[in-house]
Design a protein around this motif. Structure first.
Motif, PDB file in Angstrom:
ATOM      1  N   LYS A 173       0.830  -1.204   0.000  1.00  0.00           N
ATOM      2  CA  LYS A 173       0.000   0.000   0.000  1.00  0.00           C
ATOM      3  C   LYS A 173       0.866   1.256   0.000  1.00  0.00           C
ATOM      4  O   LYS A 173       0.564   2.233  -0.694  1.00  0.00           O
ATOM      5  N   ARG A 174       1.941   1.232   0.775  1.00  0.00           N
ATOM      6  CA  ARG A 174       2.826   2.401   0.811  1.00  0.00           C
ATOM      7  C   ARG A 174       3.489   2.632  -0.539  1.00  0.00           C
ATOM      8  O   ARG A 174       3.638   3.780  -0.986  1.00  0.00           O
ATOM      9  N   ARG A 175       3.879   1.563  -1.200  1.00  0.00           N
ATOM     10  CA  ARG A 175       4.531   1.711  -2.499  1.00  0.00           C
ATOM     11  C   ARG A 175       3.542   2.226  -3.550  1.00  0.00           C
ATOM     12  O   ARG A 175       3.907   3.034  -4.415  1.00  0.00           O
ATOM     13  N   ILE A 176       2.314   1.767  -3.492  1.00  0.00           N
ATOM     14  CA  ILE A 176       1.294   2.287  -4.410  1.00  0.00           C
ATOM     15  C   ILE A 176       1.052   3.764  -4.143  1.00  0.00           C
ATOM     16  O   ILE A 176       0.899   4.564  -5.072  1.00  0.00           O
ATOM     17  N   ASP A 177       1.061   4.136  -2.874  1.00  0.00           N
ATOM     18  CA  ASP A 177       0.917   5.547  -2.524  1.00  0.00           C
ATOM     19  C   ASP A 177       2.079   6.372  -3.079  1.00  0.00           C
ATOM     20  O   ASP A 177       1.884   7.487  -3.582  1.00  0.00           O
TER      21      ASP A 177
END
Length: 226
Positions: A173-177
């Protein structure tokens, strides 16, 4: 890829003394296949082309130069010819391209971010979406995605198919953000970085590990986009 592995030397100069004729015949053949697929009802077509990822690697560009090729502009030649192959695609056919840096038995062949090809790739290649390998540091950062125009999809290959350890959902999720700082979230998707088996030998992970990774992708995508 028919040209990339061996360059000019791999193409019979008795048949094709000039490469322009080779590219014309090749793209005509692909264009006819695309036309026939459309006539049979195909509405989604994915083209896999690893050359456009390999050319980001200075070592691969050195190989191209050693073959007598134009390493600085070869990706532009490939983009023009892929576009020629897609020139008559049906209006209702969506086309994407997948690019990775090698996936034979969990190994790899090239490294480097998408920086070298990014501007031409994202702004000139006439496809609707890009499947991009982003499962480790070899793939570079998300900055090249700033060239992606509105309306084109980017499928982030954040989940590796090379080994069985399961990724952390919060990290995904952090990488997609992070990626959404360069491409709007509604143009992003999530997938494995490549197939689970590029050849009959497969990669170094079990069936159950593959299932778990696919389930993780579905769960993560649902959390973000549904």
């Amino acid at each position: 890829m028919l040209h990339y592995r061996g360059g000019r030397a791999a193409i019979d100069d008795q048949v094709y003394p000039e490469l322009d004729a080779f590219w014309t015949d090749l793209t005509d053949a692909y264009a006819e296949e695309v036309r026939r697929l459309g006539a049979l009802g195909c509405t989604y077509l994915q083209l896999d082309d690893t050359s456009l990822a390999y050319l980001n690697d200075p070592a691969q560009r050195a190989m191209v130069t050693a073959q007598g090729g134009d390493a600085e502009h070869q990706h532009e030649t490939y983009i023009r010819n892929i576009n020629a192959a897609l020139r008559d695609r049906p209006a209702d056919m969506s086309v994407t391209t997948h690019m990775c840096r090698g996936n034979f038995r969990s190994s790899w062949a090239a490294e480097g971010g998408y920086d070298f090809v990014a501007e031409a790739l994202f702004t000139q290649l006439d496809v609707d979406g890009f499947f991009l390998e982003y499962d480790d540091a070899r793939s570079g950062g998300f900055e090249p995605l700033r060239f992606v125009p509105p309306g084109k999809m980017v499928v982030l290959g954040l989940v590796t198919t090379k080994q069985g350890a399961l990724e952390d959902k919060d990290v995904l999720k952090r990488r997609i953000d992070e990626a959404s700082k360069f491409v709007p979230l509604d143009q992003l998707c999530l997938s494995p970085q490549c197939g689970f088996s590029s050849t009959v030998e497969g990669n170094v992970l079990t069936y159950d590990e593959q299932v778990a990774k696919l389930a993780l992708i579905v769960e993560t995508a649902a959390d973000i986009w549904l």
